[in-house]
Design an enzyme around this catalytic site. Structure first.
Site, short mmCIF file in Angstrom:
data_model
loop_
_atom_site.label_atom_id
_atom_site.label_comp_id
_atom_site.label_asym_id
_atom_site.label_seq_id
_atom_site.Cartn_x
_atom_site.Cartn_y
_atom_site.Cartn_z
N ASP A 134 94.33 29.04 83.87
CA ASP A 134 93.18 29.62 83.17
C ASP A 134 92.53 30.74 84.02
OD1 ASP A 134 91.31 29.70 81.09
OD2 ASP A 134 90.02 28.18 82.00
N HIS B 279 87.29 30.81 73.78
CA HIS B 279 86.81 30.34 75.08
C HIS B 279 85.42 29.74 74.92
CE1 HIS B 279 89.58 31.74 78.33
NE2 HIS B 279 90.17 32.22 77.24
N ALA C 205 86.11 22.91 78.84
CA ALA C 205 86.07 22.56 80.27
C ALA C 205 84.79 21.79 80.62
CB ALA C 205 86.18 23.82 81.12
N THR C 206 83.65 22.45 80.48
CA THR C 206 82.39 21.89 80.99
C THR C 206 82.07 20.51 80.42
OG1 THR C 206 81.57 24.15 81.15
CG2 THR C 206 79.93 22.40 81.30
N SER D 146 82.78 24.30 74.97
CA SER D 146 81.79 23.23 75.17
C SER D 146 80.48 23.55 74.46
CB SER D 146 81.49 23.04 76.67
OG SER D 146 82.61 22.53 77.31
P1 13P Z 1 83.58 25.68 78.55
O1 13P Z 1 83.40 25.36 80.01
O2 13P Z 1 82.35 26.27 77.94
O3 13P Z 1 84.11 24.53 77.78
O4 13P Z 1 84.66 26.85 78.48
C1 13P Z 1 85.99 26.55 78.75
C2 13P Z 1 86.82 27.77 78.83
O5 13P Z 1 86.72 28.67 78.04
C3 13P Z 1 87.82 27.81 79.90
O6 13P Z 1 88.50 29.02 79.93
#
Ligand code: 13P
Length: 288
Positions: free
Chosen positions: A82, A208, A232-233, A211
């Protein structure tokens, strides 16, 4: 089944208006949690790691763990790097066995973004590895990449078309109003822009900042052409909160399994919810 490139699964998702869930993992338990969720949902899966996680755990450990997951589950699974800004690290990951990479040159002017992306395309395409690039600037914080709200820049649809034409990039992440991290207020997703971009670009699009976006908005973005949803977050928060809860009940706990098992369960639950929003349940079997 070995790890596969994400190109085919993403194209199929785009063609059928669903999305492949792409989860950032930082530990073996997080990786196992998203794979268990995918097995339960019979969903294709993209396991992704930031440059920081690659440096923390090492690309070979990550490739080995993801390969075991693909092999044991029999699911279509890709391992993706990523937001990579470091060409040497990107090549190292391809050598180690990553099947998908993101070159993030979105902080550079258009021509330089094209040049850097085309360079990665040249080596990745030869290795059968998927390539994702970003256009515009997604706001928020993703590890060392910090984009202030005032500097976030939405992608121009015509530039998206030109960018794909000039680079041949397989997958495009256009900035359309989402941000990395947790939103302070409601996210301001520009759905009309997604529609215009999708009309001009055949390549699968990537959402992207997955979250904290209300479920209905994720579904709408997916229905308009977003074929990969990055989360991710929220996963990190679920994982950490479950561990904090264990220590809250027993500050002396010293058996990692006692806090890793609930943390893994929490990540799995959330991953299943996100897969539901992606519409990817059952799609693993259609890919074979
Ligand atoms: P978040 O951390 O807001 O879920 O974003 C994830 C992301 O886009 C990783 O590239």
């Amino acid at each position: 089944m070995p790890l596969i490139s994400s190109t085919t699964m993403l194209r199929q998702a785009r063609a059928n208006a669903y999305a492949i869930p792409a989860f950032n993992v930082h530990t073996l338990e997080m990786l196992q949690a998203v794979v268990e969720a995918a097995s339960e949902a019979r969903s294709p899966l993209i396991i992704q790691t930031t440059m920081g996680t690659v440096k923390h755990l090492g690309p070979k450990y990550l490739v080995s763990a993801a390969s075991v997951a693909a092999d044991q589950s029999g699911l279509p699974i890709a391992l993706h790097l990523d937001h990579c800004t470091d060409f040497a690290l990107l090549v190292q990951c391809i050598y180690a066995g990553y099947t998908s990479v993101m070159i993030d040159a979105s902080m550079h002017p258009f021509a330089e973004n094209v040049r850097r992306t085309a360079k990665v395309m040249e080596i990745a395409a030869a290795a059968g590895v998927n390539v994702e690039a970003e256009l515009g600037k997604v706001g928020g914080v993703e590890e060392d990449i910090v984009v202030e709200e005032r500097d976030a820049l939405l992608a121009d649809p015509e530039e998206c078309r030109l960018f794909v034409e000039q680079t041949g990039v397989y997958t495009l992440a256009p900035a359309i109003g989402t941000a990395h991290g947790i939103y302070k207020g409601e996210p301001k997703i520009d759905f009309a822009r997604i529609e215009r971009i999708a009309a001009l670009v055949e390549a699968p699009l990537v959402l992207h900042g997955g979250s904290g976006i209300p479920g209905e908005q994720v579904k709408r973005a997916v229905s308009l052409g977003m074929a990969k949803v990055n989360v991710a977050t929220e996963l990190r928060i679920e994982f950490s909160n479950a561990i904090k809860q264990v220590f809250g009940g027993n500050a002396e706990e010293n058996d990692p399994r006692k806090y890793m098992v609930p943390a893994k369960e929490a990540v799995k639950r959330l991953a299943l919810e996100k897969m539901e929003l992606c519409g990817s349940f059952g799609k693993a079997d259609e890919l074979k």
